[in-house]
Design a protein around this motif. Structure first.
Motif, PDB file in Angstrom:
ATOM      1  N   GLN A   1      45.167  18.159  44.852  1.00 27.39           N
ATOM      2  CA  GLN A   1      46.145  19.104  45.392  1.00 27.39           C
ATOM      3  C   GLN A   1      46.972  19.725  44.273  1.00 27.39           C
ATOM      4  OE1 GLN A   1      48.287  16.615  48.133  1.00 27.39           O
ATOM      5  NE2 GLN A   1      46.805  16.868  49.790  1.00 27.39           N
ATOM      6  N   LEU A   2      47.372  18.915  43.284  1.00 22.64           N
ATOM      7  CA  LEU A   2      48.145  19.435  42.157  1.00 22.64           C
ATOM      8  C   LEU A   2      47.340  20.449  41.365  1.00 22.64           C
ATOM      9  CD1 LEU A   2      49.863  16.165  40.846  1.00 22.64           C
ATOM     10  CD2 LEU A   2      51.013  18.153  41.839  1.00 22.64           C
ATOM     11  N   ALA A   3      46.059  20.142  41.132  1.00 24.41           N
ATOM     12  CA  ALA A   3      45.202  21.064  40.389  1.00 24.41           C
ATOM     13  C   ALA A   3      45.044  22.384  41.132  1.00 24.41           C
ATOM     14  CB  ALA A   3      43.839  20.423  40.145  1.00 24.41           C
ATOM     15  N   LYS A   4      44.909  22.299  42.462  1.00 23.04           N
ATOM     16  CA  LYS A   4      44.767  23.505  43.268  1.00 23.04           C
ATOM     17  C   LYS A   4      46.051  24.332  43.235  1.00 23.04           C
ATOM     18  CE  LYS A   4      43.738  25.094  47.969  1.00 23.04           C
ATOM     19  NZ  LYS A   4      43.394  24.669  49.361  1.00 23.04           N
ATOM     20  N   ARG A   5      47.190  23.658  43.304  1.00 18.70           N
ATOM     21  CA  ARG A   5      48.474  24.370  43.266  1.00 18.70           C
ATOM     22  C   ARG A   5      48.653  25.082  41.934  1.00 18.70           C
ATOM     23  NH1 ARG A   5      54.115  21.242  42.736  1.00 18.70           N
ATOM     24  NH2 ARG A   5      53.126  20.903  40.712  1.00 18.70           N
ATOM     25  N   ASP A   6      48.349  24.363  40.830  1.00 19.93           N
ATOM     26  CA  ASP A   6      48.529  24.958  39.502  1.00 19.93           C
ATOM     27  C   ASP A   6      47.599  26.148  39.298  1.00 19.93           C
ATOM     28  OD1 ASP A   6      50.449  23.093  38.916  1.00 19.93           O
ATOM     29  OD2 ASP A   6      49.123  21.785  37.756  1.00 19.93           O
ATOM     30  N   GLU A   7      46.442  26.112  39.958  1.00 20.16           N
ATOM     31  CA  GLU A   7      45.462  27.192  39.816  1.00 20.16           C
ATOM     32  C   GLU A   7      45.889  28.441  40.570  1.00 20.16           C
ATOM     33  OE1 GLU A   7      40.772  28.067  40.975  1.00 20.16           O
ATOM     34  OE2 GLU A   7      41.513  26.003  40.901  1.00 20.16           O
ATOM     35  N   THR A   8      46.606  28.267  41.684  1.00 18.85           N
ATOM     36  CA  THR A   8      46.892  29.401  42.568  1.00 18.85           C
ATOM     37  C   THR A   8      48.354  29.829  42.594  1.00 18.85           C
ATOM     38  OG1 THR A   8      47.188  27.897  44.446  1.00 18.85           O
ATOM     39  CG2 THR A   8      44.965  28.785  44.078  1.00 18.85           C
ATOM     40  N   GLN A   9      49.275  29.011  42.059  1.00 18.32           N
ATOM     41  CA  GLN A   9      50.698  29.320  42.128  1.00 18.32           C
ATOM     42  C   GLN A   9      51.326  29.329  40.733  1.00 18.32           C
ATOM     43  OE1 GLN A   9      52.672  26.641  44.847  1.00 18.32           O
ATOM     44  NE2 GLN A   9      51.184  26.979  46.485  1.00 18.32           N
ATOM     45  N   PRO A  10      52.416  30.088  40.547  1.00 14.03           N
ATOM     46  CA  PRO A  10      53.069  30.176  39.231  1.00 14.03           C
ATOM     47  C   PRO A  10      53.967  28.975  38.952  1.00 14.03           C
ATOM     48  CG  PRO A  10      54.226  31.557  40.790  1.00 14.03           C
ATOM     49  CD  PRO A  10      53.034  31.009  41.536  1.00 14.03           C
ATOM     50  N   THR A  11      53.363  27.797  38.838  1.00 15.68           N
ATOM     51  CA  THR A  11      54.131  26.556  38.723  1.00 15.68           C
ATOM     52  C   THR A  11      54.881  26.441  37.391  1.00 15.68           C
ATOM     53  OG1 THR A  11      52.130  25.423  37.947  1.00 15.68           O
ATOM     54  CG2 THR A  11      52.631  25.295  40.299  1.00 15.68           C
ATOM     55  N   LYS A  12      54.463  27.214  36.378  1.00 17.95           N
ATOM     56  CA  LYS A  12      55.126  27.143  35.074  1.00 17.95           C
ATOM     57  C   LYS A  12      56.268  28.164  34.956  1.00 17.95           C
ATOM     58  CE  LYS A  12      51.990  24.155  33.978  1.00 17.95           C
ATOM     59  NZ  LYS A  12      52.320  22.707  34.066  1.00 17.95           N
ATOM     60  N   ASP A  13      56.391  29.040  35.941  1.00 19.01           N
ATOM     61  CA  ASP A  13      57.440  30.055  35.917  1.00 19.01           C
ATOM     62  C   ASP A  13      58.673  29.584  36.678  1.00 19.01           C
ATOM     63  OD1 ASP A  13      55.756  31.772  34.512  1.00 19.01           O
ATOM     64  OD2 ASP A  13      54.946  32.649  36.348  1.00 19.01           O
ATOM     65  N   ARG A  14      59.766  30.317  36.494  1.00 20.09           N
ATOM     66  CA  ARG A  14      61.014  29.982  37.192  1.00 20.09           C
ATOM     67  C   ARG A  14      61.038  30.693  38.539  1.00 20.09           C
ATOM     68  NH1 ARG A  14      65.589  30.849  32.638  1.00 20.09           N
ATOM     69  NH2 ARG A  14      64.218  32.568  32.055  1.00 20.09           N
ATOM     70  N   THR A  15      60.796  29.937  39.583  1.00 17.56           N
ATOM     71  CA  THR A  15      60.798  30.478  40.935  1.00 17.56           C
ATOM     72  C   THR A  15      61.615  29.564  41.838  1.00 17.56           C
ATOM     73  OG1 THR A  15      58.936  29.309  41.991  1.00 17.56           O
ATOM     74  CG2 THR A  15      58.380  31.112  40.474  1.00 17.56           C
ATOM     75  N   ALA A  16      61.860  30.036  43.062  1.00 16.80           N
ATOM     76  CA  ALA A  16      62.535  29.207  44.068  1.00 16.80           C
ATOM     77  C   ALA A  16      61.548  28.772  45.145  1.00 16.80           C
ATOM     78  CB  ALA A  16      63.699  29.965  44.688  1.00 16.80           C
ATOM     79  N   GLY A  17      60.264  28.780  44.807  1.00 18.77           N
ATOM     80  CA  GLY A  17      59.250  28.412  45.802  1.00 18.77           C
ATOM     81  C   GLY A  17      58.834  29.619  46.618  1.00 18.77           C
ATOM     82  N   SER A  18      58.144  29.378  47.708  1.00 16.14           N
ATOM     83  CA  SER A  18      57.690  30.473  48.567  1.00 16.14           C
ATOM     84  C   SER A  18      58.885  31.295  49.039  1.00 16.14           C
ATOM     85  CB  SER A  18      56.931  29.933  49.778  1.00 16.14           C
ATOM     86  OG  SER A  18      55.745  29.285  49.370  1.00 16.14           O
ATOM     87  N   THR A  19      58.775  32.611  48.912  1.00 16.05           N
ATOM     88  CA  THR A  19      59.914  33.480  49.213  1.00 16.05           C
ATOM     89  C   THR A  19      60.068  33.744  50.706  1.00 16.05           C
ATOM     90  OG1 THR A  19      59.571  34.569  47.085  1.00 16.05           O
ATOM     91  CG2 THR A  19      60.974  35.699  48.680  1.00 16.05           C
ATOM     92  N   PHE A  20      58.952  34.065  51.376  1.00 18.07           N
ATOM     93  CA  PHE A  20      58.998  34.439  52.790  1.00 18.07           C
ATOM     94  C   PHE A  20      58.139  33.497  53.635  1.00 18.07           C
ATOM     95  CE2 PHE A  20      59.456  38.415  50.337  1.00 18.07           C
ATOM     96  CZ  PHE A  20      60.756  38.744  50.713  1.00 18.07           C
ATOM     97  N   ARG A  21      58.549  33.325  54.857  1.00 15.81           N
ATOM     98  CA  ARG A  21      57.752  32.549  55.804  1.00 15.81           C
ATOM     99  C   ARG A  21      56.477  33.322  56.138  1.00 15.81           C
ATOM    100  NH1 ARG A  21      62.584  31.152  60.154  1.00 15.81           N
ATOM    101  NH2 ARG A  21      63.872  29.918  58.736  1.00 15.81           N
ATOM    102  N   ASN A  22      55.412  32.597  56.400  1.00 19.83           N
ATOM    103  CA  ASN A  22      54.215  33.267  56.876  1.00 19.83           C
ATOM    104  C   ASN A  22      54.507  33.873  58.248  1.00 19.83           C
ATOM    105  OD1 ASN A  22      52.502  32.676  54.682  1.00 19.83           O
ATOM    106  ND2 ASN A  22      52.114  30.634  55.480  1.00 19.83           N
ATOM    107  N   PRO A  23      54.085  35.125  58.480  1.00 16.42           N
ATOM    108  CA  PRO A  23      54.370  35.767  59.771  1.00 16.42           C
ATOM    109  C   PRO A  23      53.645  35.056  60.907  1.00 16.42           C
ATOM    110  CG  PRO A  23      53.596  37.361  58.120  1.00 16.42           C
ATOM    111  CD  PRO A  23      53.330  35.996  57.576  1.00 16.42           C
ATOM    112  N   ALA A  24      54.237  35.130  62.094  1.00 13.97           N
ATOM    113  CA  ALA A  24      53.526  34.657  63.285  1.00 13.97           C
ATOM    114  C   ALA A  24      52.321  35.549  63.506  1.00 13.97           C
ATOM    115  CB  ALA A  24      54.442  34.713  64.511  1.00 13.97           C
ATOM    116  N   GLY A  25      51.248  34.942  64.000  1.00 13.40           N
ATOM    117  CA  GLY A  25      50.037  35.717  64.245  1.00 13.40           C
ATOM    118  C   GLY A  25      50.077  36.420  65.589  1.00 13.40           C
TER     119      GLY A  25
END
Length: 259
Positions: free
Chosen positions: A143-167
């Motif tokens: 899971q950690l490897a997948k997160r590092d591959e797809t998310q900017p884990t080395k940058d300064r962020t506050a995590g996911s910005t917006f909630r996923n919209p309802a379908g």
């Protein structure tokens, strides 16, 4: 306040008392299939200690926050949410009373709860299924490897910005599946990599607001609002902030005309 993830404090500061729980509230206990964690315990530490005991709370491993925030926001990852394991939470009210709250009290929903106003969470209990420690740790590494591959884990962020919209169901009515991802509608609106001041929507994952170095809180929030506007114009979808924004804007600069 936990460890500051999912939080923007506006440039004018916060006119309030801020409580940040410390070491006395970060204990982790195992009792059979129950894991009891203090509100200050990091999600990752809870996941690892549970795995050591052969208990599966692996979904917490990649969530960059503390247990207090996980309960308050019904944090989740890989299709599993805090509500799926939650048993009870202990809180301290403004009058000093210690209360124990169950799922029926918190009314868990996607990324939110019916939290009692002014209550401070101090610890919570979770039920976990059994697993093989080595296999649980291996899953978390994946899971950690997948997160590092797809998310900017080395940058300064506050995590996911917006909630996923309802379908939307086949009848066109809104549902709560959240299969539609925020990053997808942001991309469709052409806002991946967009910048304002020192703030940027991450080119790696467009649902992450990045401080590239000198961003003000206003840069970050203004860029987020521009993204919401563009997404609504493009798709009619109104994104909801997942990041909590607190405090006041910076005071307006004095006018030179007053000389």
């Amino acid at each position: 306040m936990g460890v500051g993830s999912n939080l923007i404090v506006r440039d004018g500061g916060l006119r309030a008392v801020v409580i940040r729980l410390g070491r006395g509230f970060n204990g982790i206990e195992i009792d059979g299939n129950t894991v009891i964690a203090g509100a200050a315990a990091l999600d990752a530490h809870v996941a690892k200690k549970a795995a050591d005991a052969g208990l599966d709370l692996t979904f917490l491993r990649t969530i960059p926050g503390s247990i207090g925030g996980a309960v308050r926001m019904n944090a989740g990852c890989y299709g599993t949410y805090t509500a799926d394991h939650f048993i009870w939470a202990e809180v301290v009210t403004r009058t000093g009373e210690i209360m124990r709250l169950g799922p029926e009290d918190l009314q868990f929903q996607y990324r939110q709860t019916a939290w009692p106003e002014g209550a401070v969470l101090i610890r919570a209990a979770f039920e976990a299924s059994e697993g093989v420690p080595e296999e649980l740790h291996a899953r978390m590494q994946e899971q950690l490897a997948k997160r590092d591959e797809t998310q900017p884990t080395k940058d300064r962020t506050a995590g996911s910005t917006f909630r996923n919209p309802a379908g939307f169901s086949s009848t066109g009515r809104a549902d709560d599946s959240h299969d539609l991802k925020a990053w997808k509608v942001i991309d469709d609106a052409g806002m991946r990599g967009a910048m304002r001041g020192g703030a940027q929507m991450s080119p790696k994952h467009s649902n992450f607001l990045v401080n590239t170095g000198e961003a003000s809180a206003d840069d970050l929030e203004s860029l987020g609002e521009e993204v919401r506007k563009r997404v609504f114009q493009n798709s009619g979808i109104e994104l909801e902030w997942e990041i909590m924004r607190v405090g006041e804007p910076a005071p307006a600069k004095a006018k030179l005309a007053d000389k």
